[in-house]
Write an enzyme that holds these catalytic residues in place. Sequence first.
Site, PDB file in Angstrom:
ATOM      1  N   ARG A 282      46.274  52.959  49.902  1.00  0.00           N
ATOM      2  CA  ARG A 282      47.503  53.642  49.477  1.00  0.00           C
ATOM      3  C   ARG A 282      47.502  55.097  49.902  1.00  0.00           C
ATOM      4  O   ARG A 282      46.446  55.660  50.182  1.00  0.00           O
ATOM      5  CB  ARG A 282      47.625  53.593  47.956  1.00  0.00           C
ATOM      6  CG  ARG A 282      47.804  52.197  47.448  1.00  0.00           C
ATOM      7  CD  ARG A 282      48.138  52.215  45.971  1.00  0.00           C
ATOM      8  NE  ARG A 282      48.416  50.851  45.544  1.00  0.00           N
ATOM      9  CZ  ARG A 282      49.082  50.533  44.453  1.00  0.00           C
ATOM     10  NH1 ARG A 282      49.533  51.476  43.654  1.00  0.00           N
ATOM     11  NH2 ARG A 282      49.299  49.268  44.140  1.00  0.00           N
ATOM     12  N   THR A 344      57.241  41.606  46.958  1.00  0.00           N
ATOM     13  CA  THR A 344      56.178  42.577  46.729  1.00  0.00           C
ATOM     14  C   THR A 344      54.822  41.996  47.139  1.00  0.00           C
ATOM     15  O   THR A 344      54.527  40.847  46.836  1.00  0.00           O
ATOM     16  CB  THR A 344      56.163  42.937  45.231  1.00  0.00           C
ATOM     17  OG1 THR A 344      57.405  43.585  44.941  1.00  0.00           O
ATOM     18  CG2 THR A 344      55.026  43.861  44.880  1.00  0.00           C
ATOM     19  N   GLU A 363      55.714  49.745  51.270  1.00  0.00           N
ATOM     20  CA  GLU A 363      56.104  49.392  49.915  1.00  0.00           C
ATOM     21  C   GLU A 363      56.278  50.677  49.115  1.00  0.00           C
ATOM     22  O   GLU A 363      55.582  51.663  49.356  1.00  0.00           O
ATOM     23  CB  GLU A 363      55.008  48.562  49.247  1.00  0.00           C
ATOM     24  CG  GLU A 363      54.820  47.194  49.849  1.00  0.00           C
ATOM     25  CD  GLU A 363      53.973  46.329  48.929  1.00  0.00           C
ATOM     26  OE1 GLU A 363      54.562  45.618  48.116  1.00  0.00           O
ATOM     27  OE2 GLU A 363      52.742  46.392  49.028  1.00  0.00           O
ATOM     28  N   GLU A 364      57.166  50.609  48.135  1.00  0.00           N
ATOM     29  CA  GLU A 364      57.416  51.793  47.305  1.00  0.00           C
ATOM     30  C   GLU A 364      56.177  52.207  46.526  1.00  0.00           C
ATOM     31  O   GLU A 364      56.101  53.308  46.029  1.00  0.00           O
ATOM     32  CB  GLU A 364      58.587  51.543  46.355  1.00  0.00           C
ATOM     33  CG  GLU A 364      58.509  50.264  45.512  1.00  0.00           C
ATOM     34  CD  GLU A 364      57.360  50.218  44.540  1.00  0.00           C
ATOM     35  OE1 GLU A 364      57.114  51.260  43.915  1.00  0.00           O
ATOM     36  OE2 GLU A 364      56.725  49.152  44.411  1.00  0.00           O
ATOM     37  N   SER A 365      55.204  51.312  46.417  1.00  0.00           N
ATOM     38  CA  SER A 365      54.003  51.575  45.633  1.00  0.00           C
ATOM     39  C   SER A 365      52.954  52.318  46.451  1.00  0.00           C
ATOM     40  O   SER A 365      51.772  52.055  46.331  1.00  0.00           O
ATOM     41  CB  SER A 365      53.440  50.244  45.143  1.00  0.00           C
ATOM     42  OG  SER A 365      53.251  49.379  46.255  1.00  0.00           O
ATOM     43  N   LYS A 376      47.672  47.622  54.292  1.00  0.00           N
ATOM     44  CA  LYS A 376      48.261  48.952  54.295  1.00  0.00           C
ATOM     45  C   LYS A 376      47.132  49.959  54.478  1.00  0.00           C
ATOM     46  O   LYS A 376      45.967  49.630  54.260  1.00  0.00           O
ATOM     47  CB  LYS A 376      49.058  49.200  53.029  1.00  0.00           C
ATOM     48  CG  LYS A 376      48.290  49.009  51.747  1.00  0.00           C
ATOM     49  CD  LYS A 376      49.256  48.977  50.575  1.00  0.00           C
ATOM     50  CE  LYS A 376      48.516  48.672  49.288  1.00  0.00           C
ATOM     51  NZ  LYS A 376      49.118  47.593  48.529  1.00  0.00           N
TER      52      LYS A 376
END
Length: 543
Positions: A282, A344, A363-365, A376
């Site tokens: 992330r 998701t 992804e928004e996360s 990711k």
Amino acid sequence: MTIATIQTEPFQDQKPGTSGLRKKTQVFMQERYVENFVQAIFDSLDDKQGKMLVVGGDGRYFNREAIQTIIKMAAGNGFGTVLVGQGGLLSTPAASCVIRARKAYGGIILSASHNPGGPDGDFGIKYNTDNGGPAPEKITEAIFAKSTTITAYRISDAPDVDLDQIGTTDVDGLTVHVIDPAEDYLGLMANLFDFDKIREMFQAGFRMRFDAMHAVTGPYAHAILEGALGAPAGTVVNGTPSPDFGGHHPDPNLVHAKELHDLMMGPDAPDFGAASDGDGDRNLIIGKGIFVTPSDSLAALAANAHLAKGYAGGLKGIARSMPTSGAADRVAEALGIGLYETPTGWKFFGNLLDAGMATICGEESAGTGSDHVREKDGLWAVLLWLNILAVRQQPVKQIMAEHWATYGRNYYSRHDYEEVDAAAANSLVDELRGRLCELAGRIINGRGVARADDFAYKDPVDGSTSAKQGIRILFDDGSRIVLRLSGTGTAGATLRLYLERFEADPARLDLDTQEVLADLIETAEQIAAIKARTGRDAPTVIT
Ligand code: G1P
Ligand code: ZN
């Protein structure tokens, strides 16, 4: 050294979720628990004899013990080679990179991502296939099925491998190479990005802070940012991985990376701030005086990716998860390329990437990545931003202002209600699902509902379908709310409410997000009564 077949009995709770099997560390520490699950993985794989397996984790508590068990079981199950990161470390994107670069059969990643670590924290085991991506459902279901009927596992009684020394050891016929966890990854990044340009930018006085959150990206960030790119020592903070992440949540959001956020909003802010999570997939991006939401970051990266050499030929398409804002859709439209809306979870991007339909995904996360690996990739996003900044020579704030002036702005926020009572959360969602038909056409809090549904996806590559992926309520004015239950929590239920409103008026591009969304938040409450039904008066985390 001998290989033994040890009798065991099934555990009934080894069902992998969106990100592999994730449980409290104590659950994994039960006798035979790791052994059973790893045997269930191996039993689900064909033709593994003599093959190469990549193993590594984010360094959290129990990482080393689990790795020793996996190595001995790989020997017991006839694998030929195990590549393991030094110190037992491999970030999730680096594991994906190593699997692909060395043409391995697959890999096992030990991580619970951004969840806290330690004896009272979380742990996880995930299997990735030879494309470097998370195992598809077909395999995870087979693993679960095996785990419920397992009767024995196979393991070598060889001594532990020294994980701290780069080198080669024989474990009952299995060749174990302890490798530099950053080498392949650094090579890949140097191929994608203009390291010379970024180095010049640092030489000219550009300053950044990268918060590795005591997690796995520390060694990678030291090697790439302070090493290859010549950023001054001290650019990377919290850069030594620790088994309990220094007692913090290695979650790069505005709550857990508050210090970085405060620095970036204050008078002494450097030019750029970034952070990554426990396993390095992330990212959090903050410019001087501006937090860039992951949805906006995806859109800005897609719009500017051609400025980096790895993407100079343009993008094939963009993919985003359904709850991610539509900002990237506008970029895809302007570029004349495909935009894919998926459920998701990163695994849904795998087919699109493999088929060459999408180049960049997000992804928004706080997950962004591309077709360079099949996970990711936090540092990748940081490096693409740095490359863009080095070429454009403008502050992040100006880049975003120009982006919104060009495409309009999707004001966006996610409200999480964590560890709520599972029964209450489930009944809220079920009940709302039952009312979707009757919502369409109604006016709520002054807004007309254009459409209300439960997102279903049909994979354009293999035709597989996934239903019940999140409740969407789309309004006549283009705004939208999405509600879904988290699939990654380990305690109670987490309810996620996603809010989005598009604004094209040039005079309204620089407003406060929560204020712009206040009225939509009220509409969501009128529809779903989250506060009343969960007994919470506010979300746990607002992003
Ligand atoms: C969360 C995120 C999702 C991400 C996943 C794994 O899942 O929302 O985007 O892919 O973690 O990192 P959730 O807890 O919402 O099911
Ligand atoms: Zn992660």
